[in-house]
Structures are given as structure tokens and as C-alpha cells.
Motif scaffolding. Structure first.
Motif, PDB file in Angstrom:
ATOM      1  N   GLY A  30       0.785  -1.228   0.000  1.00 32.40           N
ATOM      2  CA  GLY A  30       0.000   0.000   0.000  1.00 32.40           C
ATOM      3  C   GLY A  30       0.812   1.270   0.000  1.00 32.40           C
ATOM      4  N   THR A  31       2.135   1.164  -0.131  1.00 35.06           N
ATOM      5  CA  THR A  31       2.970   2.364  -0.214  1.00 35.06           C
ATOM      6  C   THR A  31       2.996   2.820  -1.672  1.00 35.06           C
ATOM      7  OG1 THR A  31       4.936   0.954  -0.403  1.00 35.06           O
ATOM      8  CG2 THR A  31       4.372   1.794   1.786  1.00 35.06           C
ATOM      9  N   ASP A  32       1.866   3.332  -2.123  1.00 37.22           N
ATOM     10  CA  ASP A  32       1.672   3.597  -3.545  1.00 37.22           C
ATOM     11  C   ASP A  32       1.695   5.081  -3.908  1.00 37.22           C
ATOM     12  OD1 ASP A  32       1.321   0.854  -4.037  1.00 37.22           O
ATOM     13  OD2 ASP A  32      -0.805   0.984  -3.521  1.00 37.22           O
ATOM     14  N   CYS A  33       1.952   5.943  -2.936  1.00 38.78           N
ATOM     15  CA  CYS A  33       1.963   7.383  -3.205  1.00 38.78           C
ATOM     16  C   CYS A  33       3.292   7.971  -2.755  1.00 38.78           C
ATOM     17  CB  CYS A  33       0.808   8.068  -2.485  1.00 38.78           C
ATOM     18  SG  CYS A  33      -0.825   7.489  -3.035  1.00 38.78           S
ATOM     19  N   ALA A  34       3.735   9.004  -3.441  1.00 41.47           N
ATOM     20  CA  ALA A  34       5.075   9.551  -3.197  1.00 41.47           C
ATOM     21  C   ALA A  34       5.005  10.862  -2.437  1.00 41.47           C
ATOM     22  CB  ALA A  34       5.807   9.749  -4.518  1.00 41.47           C
ATOM     23  N   LEU A  35       5.981  11.037  -1.556  1.00 39.97           N
ATOM     24  CA  LEU A  35       6.143  12.315  -0.882  1.00 39.97           C
ATOM     25  C   LEU A  35       7.593  12.743  -0.958  1.00 39.97           C
ATOM     26  CD1 LEU A  35       7.581  11.630   2.100  1.00 39.97           C
ATOM     27  CD2 LEU A  35       5.274  10.901   2.647  1.00 39.97           C
ATOM     28  N   VAL A  36       7.806  14.057  -0.856  1.00 36.12           N
ATOM     29  CA  VAL A  36       9.149  14.612  -0.822  1.00 36.12           C
ATOM     30  C   VAL A  36       9.394  15.086   0.605  1.00 36.12           C
ATOM     31  CG1 VAL A  36       8.302  16.891  -1.583  1.00 36.12           C
ATOM     32  CG2 VAL A  36      10.735  16.318  -1.829  1.00 36.12           C
ATOM     33  N   THR A  37      10.602  14.849   1.112  1.00 37.23           N
ATOM     34  CA  THR A  37      10.923  15.181   2.498  1.00 37.23           C
ATOM     35  C   THR A  37      11.799  16.417   2.576  1.00 37.23           C
ATOM     36  OG1 THR A  37      12.977  13.908   2.604  1.00 37.23           O
ATOM     37  CG2 THR A  37      10.900  12.704   2.947  1.00 37.23           C
TER      38      THR A  37
END
Length: 221
Positions: A191-198
Motif C-alpha cells: 500500500g505504499t503507492d503514493c510519493a512524498l518529498v521530504t
């Protein structure tokens, strides 16, 4: 995907999640400020004004007692100049909930956290979309303006492992800035299907229903 030498792990950045707690979502109103909290610019400006007024009152009292109006006037002029410089420096702060211009685009860094799908709706409510990062200069601009995880418009919700940008930009040939060993589950489960920038700049595949700050963009008017 090329491996990066500067290995990043989830423990090295701040995702700023509320794990295990109920989250009360804010209404999708971009003009709304941080709930129950004034921006640092407003707080320090008000503080500066309060200090200035205190000195004005003190100076007036000194003037009435000593009659040395010239010295008091010089001191007040100096204080006003210092307050003006303080206000100028504070204006370079980066408050949430404001559009920021870069390279003919406008970027919105929200103060309210949402799931990835809710973030899509949040941006759409302002006639914008989750950011699509196309170049290193754009990546650097975003990195300078954040300190924790922000959703970007990248996902593989349609086909596992096939990443897509929300505006149709070709992922295979486009710019990428995944953190080392990303995208992967890294023990986080499916379920880790979306991306984020840190705040460190790396991209991470993360759970789409977790709460992070939307990062929206639209063409400059």
C-alpha cells in the motif's frame, strides 16, 4: 533506478504524522490560517510594535521629567529604524498558506494535513494539482521551502510498480529524485503507492492514507 550515495532512511527525516491518533481534517479552505496559531511574522511584528510603544511611553515620560526633547527624539528615531529592519527581515520568512512563485509557476505549501487522495481534492479546489517535479532547480526550490513530508503528484495506484505523474508527464524519461533504495516498501507493508518529498529532498513511497501536507502547483497567471 540508480542508487544514491547519501542513503536516507525514514528515521532521518520528519514525516510529522499523528500515528494512532484521531485526526480532525480541516475544511479545504486555502485562505484559512493555521488553526489557533498566528504566523511567526505576525507574532514578532506585534511584539516589535509593543516594544516600540513601550519606548514611546517611556520616552514621553523622560521628556516630561527632563525636558531633553532632542535626545528623546534621536532615541525614538533609532528605535523606529531598528523596528523597520526587524519587520523587513521577518518578511523573508516562509509562512504556510501562501502561493510562492518560481520559474513561471505558483506553489502552495499547505498547513493542513490530508491523505493523498484528499490532497488531490485540496489542490483541485484551488484550480491546481499536486506538484509534478520536472527538474533539479524545481526540486531544489521545493527542498528549500519544506522541513517535513509533503505529498507530490506521483503514484503507482493503477499498476503496482508502474509510477505515474498526475498530469501525464512521462515518468520513465523524466526527472527523479528517489531516496536510496526507493521506491520500495522498506518493511512498511503493502500500500505504499503514493510519493512524498521530504525536507532532505528525497522522494519516498508511502501509504496513501497517511496524513501529510499537500504541495500544489499551477501556472502563473
Amino acid at each position: 533506478m540508480d542508487r544514491k550515495d547519501d542513503y536516507e532512511t525514514p528515521s532521518e527525516f520528519h514525516l510529522d504524522e499523528q500515528n494512532g491518533e484521531r485526526y480532525q481534517r480541516e475544511a479545504l479552505k486555502p485562505e484559512r490560517s493555521i488553526r489557533g496559531r498566528l504566523s511567526p511574522l505576525v507574532i514578532y511584528t506585534l511584539l516589535g510594535l509593543a516594544i516600540l510603544m513601550s519606548f514611546v511611553i517611556l520616552g514621553t515620560a523622560v521628556h516630561l521629567i527632563t525636558g531633553n526633547s532632542e535626545e528623546v527624539s534621536v532615541s525614538l528615531a533609532k528605535l523606529k529604524a531598528e523596528l523597520a529592519e526587524l519587520t523587513k527581515n521577518l518578511s523573508h520568512g516562509r509562512p504556510f498558506n501562501q502561493w510562492r512563485r518560481f520559474n513561471h509557476k505558483l506553489y502552495y505549501f499547505s498547513s493542513s494535513r490530508h491523505s493523498w487522495n484528499e490532497s488531490m481534492k485540496f489542490c483541485a479546489s484551488m484550480k491546481s494539482q499536486l506538484v509534478v517535479i520536472n527538474s533539479n532547480p524545481e526540486q531544489e526550490f521545493i527542498q528549500r521551502n519544506i522541513k517535513c513530508g509533503h505529498w507530490i503528484g506521483l503514484h503507482d495506484t493503477v499498476v503496482e510498480g508502474v509510477w505515474r505523474w498526475v498530469d501525464g508527464t512521462d515518468y520513465a524519461t523524466g526527472f527523479k529524485n528517489w531516496a536510496a533504495y526507493q521506491p520500495s516498501n522498506m518493511g512498511l507493508g503493502l500500500g505504499t503507492d503514493c510519493a512524498l518529498v521530504t525536507g532532505t529532498g528525497g522522494w519516498y513511497a508511502w501509504h496513501c492514507d497517511s496524513w501529510h501536507y499537500p504541495l500544489c502547483e499551477k501556472p502563473e497567471d
